[in-house]
Enzyme design. Structure first.
Site, PDB file in Angstrom:
ATOM      1  CE  LYS A  44      30.689  48.023  17.184  1.00 36.45           C
ATOM      2  NZ  LYS A  44      29.877  48.636  18.265  1.00 36.45           N
ATOM      3  CG  ASN A  72      24.011  49.587  22.392  1.00 34.28           C
ATOM      4  OD1 ASN A  72      25.090  49.000  22.451  1.00 34.28           O
ATOM      5  ND2 ASN A  72      23.926  50.899  22.422  1.00 34.28           N
ATOM      6  CG  MET A  74      25.663  46.773  20.179  1.00 34.44           C
ATOM      7  SD  MET A  74      24.143  45.895  19.870  1.00 34.44           S
ATOM      8  CE  MET A  74      24.503  45.208  18.266  1.00 34.44           C
ATOM      9  CG  LEU A  76      33.815  47.477  21.224  1.00 35.03           C
ATOM     10  CD1 LEU A  76      35.172  47.519  21.913  1.00 35.03           C
ATOM     11  CD2 LEU A  76      33.918  48.165  19.879  1.00 35.03           C
ATOM     12  CB  CYS A 132      37.722  52.161  24.094  1.00 35.18           C
ATOM     13  SG  CYS A 132      38.889  53.471  24.332  1.00 35.18           S
ATOM     14  CE  LYS A 167      29.606  58.681  19.308  1.00 41.12           C
ATOM     15  NZ  LYS A 167      29.429  57.428  18.539  1.00 41.12           N
ATOM     16  N   GLY A 252      22.987  62.058  18.689  1.00 40.83           N
ATOM     17  CA  GLY A 252      22.120  61.815  19.841  1.00 40.83           C
ATOM     18  C   GLY A 252      20.737  62.393  19.630  1.00 40.83           C
TER      19      GLY A 252
HETATM   20  C1  LIG Z   1      30.616  50.299  25.109  1.00 39.13           C
HETATM   21  C2  LIG Z   1      31.837  49.661  24.462  1.00 39.13           C
HETATM   22  C3  LIG Z   1      31.514  48.185  24.161  1.00 39.13           C
HETATM   23  C4  LIG Z   1      32.988  49.711  25.418  1.00 39.13           C
HETATM   24  C5  LIG Z   1      32.226  50.426  23.183  1.00 39.13           C
HETATM   25  C6  LIG Z   1      31.366  50.190  21.952  1.00 39.13           C
HETATM   26  C7  LIG Z   1      29.992  50.774  22.046  1.00 39.13           C
HETATM   27  C8  LIG Z   1      28.872  49.982  22.056  1.00 39.13           C
HETATM   28  C9  LIG Z   1      28.912  48.509  22.001  1.00 39.13           C
HETATM   29  O1  LIG Z   1      29.545  47.948  21.064  1.00 39.13           O
HETATM   30  O2  LIG Z   1      28.285  47.918  22.916  1.00 39.13           O
HETATM   31  N1  LIG Z   1      27.610  50.547  22.159  1.00 39.13           N
HETATM   32  C10 LIG Z   1      27.443  51.909  22.244  1.00 39.13           C
HETATM   33  O3  LIG Z   1      26.303  52.425  22.351  1.00 39.13           O
HETATM   34  N2  LIG Z   1      28.544  52.708  22.219  1.00 39.13           N
HETATM   35  C11 LIG Z   1      29.821  52.197  22.130  1.00 39.13           C
HETATM   36  O4  LIG Z   1      30.777  52.991  22.121  1.00 39.13           O
END
Ligand SMILES: CC(C)(C)CCc1c(C(=O)O)[nH]c(=O)[nH]c1=O
Length: 314
Positions: A44, A72, A74, A76, A132, A167, A252
């Site tokens: 992750k 989503n 999330m 991070l 990021c 990425k 994807g």
């Molecule tokens: C969107 C960010 C929280 C800035 C990075 C982590 C991330 C997340 C996430 O942790 O929300 N979800 C995704 O689909 N792609 C990501 O790269």
């Protein structure tokens, strides 16, 4: 048919792996990926310090039937860099390569993690998440080309001659493919590109409750699954055409051998699964491996190289 391949000179027994963020945040999940039929695995995206992430519900599957996907936000959530660095020290590299994903909240955090990785001299392969966050109010790194260039200059010099990858978020304009590729091609140690991250800031609505379905960001979140397959294939092929010196990892909309085959045809050397893995679990790797093998059998292909990047145009 033989599904074996190589990536950065490392042997893999098949091209399938998880997408960063899915089934890879804690030890038990990482061990399950290690035990699974995945040909490789990634952790992750981590930040320097551990994070709880956003309030739940923060991941939901959309329209269980057709078309199918996920949303989503999330935020991070992760155990922090030191945790994943420790995992890189106990991973069984004989069984499959390991990628470590970082997504620092600041340039300094990214550089601190790069420093920690470089000193660790670990066989883990670095994938930097360019979705990021940037300075608040500015677009994510992957959409702020000056900031992306600065980050890559700092990160590649910090990481020395070691290969790494990025990425990327999805792009939708040919001029953006051109501009992003022109920047990436100036960094020869950026040896691979993973396309794509989720399509940002989608909004899913439930008509019964007349409400959004995830709590963070007023329901706005990254889109995955069937909805993103054509965009993912386009980004894989766009960077495959523009970055002949780099390997492409496709991500994807992969949920069966069919989409894995499409990604490889479009130029992907490895193929990541996110939404489908989240829903099915690590058993998915054995299933998709068998499906990909069957497709190759029917088409008379004995190796991935026979169709890798061989997408025809009309
Ligand atoms: C969107 C960010 C929280 C800035 C990075 C982590 C991330 C997340 C996430 O942790 O929300 N979800 C995704 O689909 N792609 C990501 O790269």
């Amino acid at each position: 048919p033989n599904l074996a391949t190589t990536f950065l000179d490392l042997p893999l027994n098949n091209p399938l792996m998880n997408a960063s963020g899915v089934w890879c945040s804690v030890g038990s999940q990482l061990e399950a990926l290690q035990e699974s039929e995945a040909g490789a695995m990634v952790t992750k995206s981590c930040t320097l310090q551990p994070r709880d992430g956003n309030p739940e519900p923060r991941y939901r599957v959309l329209n269980g039937d057709k078309p199918w996907g996920s949303i989503n936000s999330m935020g991070l959530p992760n155990e922090g860099f030191a945790y994943y660095l420790r995992y890189t020290e106990r991973h069984d590299y004989e069984s499959k390569p390991l990628f470590i994903s970082i997504s620092g909240l600041t340039l300094d955090d990214n550089l601190a993690m790069i420093d920690g990785l470089k000193d660790a001299v670990t066989p883990a392969i670095l994938e930097i998440n360019l979705s990021c966050p940037n300075v608040p109010g500015k677009a994510q790194l992957g959409y702020d080309f000056d900031a992306m260039d600065t980050l890559l200059a700092e990160v590649t010099s910090g990481y020395g001659q070691r290969s790494l990858g990025v990425k990327l978020p999805p792009y939708f304009d040919i001029a953006h493919f051109d501009e992003a590729a022109a920047i990436l091609n100036r960094y020869p140690t950026v040896a691979f590109v993973t396309c794509i991250n989720s399509i940002g800031n989608a909004l899913a609505i439930d008509i019964d409750s007349e409400s959004v379905i995830i709590k963070p960001k007023d329901g706005f979140g990254g889109l995955g699954g069937d909805y993103v397959l054509p965009t993912a294939l386009a980004n894989v092929n766009a960077f495959y055409r523009r970055c002949p010196e780099k390997a492409i990892i496709g991500c994807g909309g992969v949920k069966s051998g069919q989409e894995a085959f499409m990604h490889i045809l479009a130029g992907a050397t490895l193929v990541q699964m996110g939404t489908a893995l989240y829903e099915e679990g690590p058993g998915i790797f054995a299933r998709v491996k068998a499906e990909l093998s069957e497709i190759m059998e029917k088409k008379g292909y004995s190796s991935l190289s026979q169709f890798h990047g061989k997408l025809k145009t009309l």
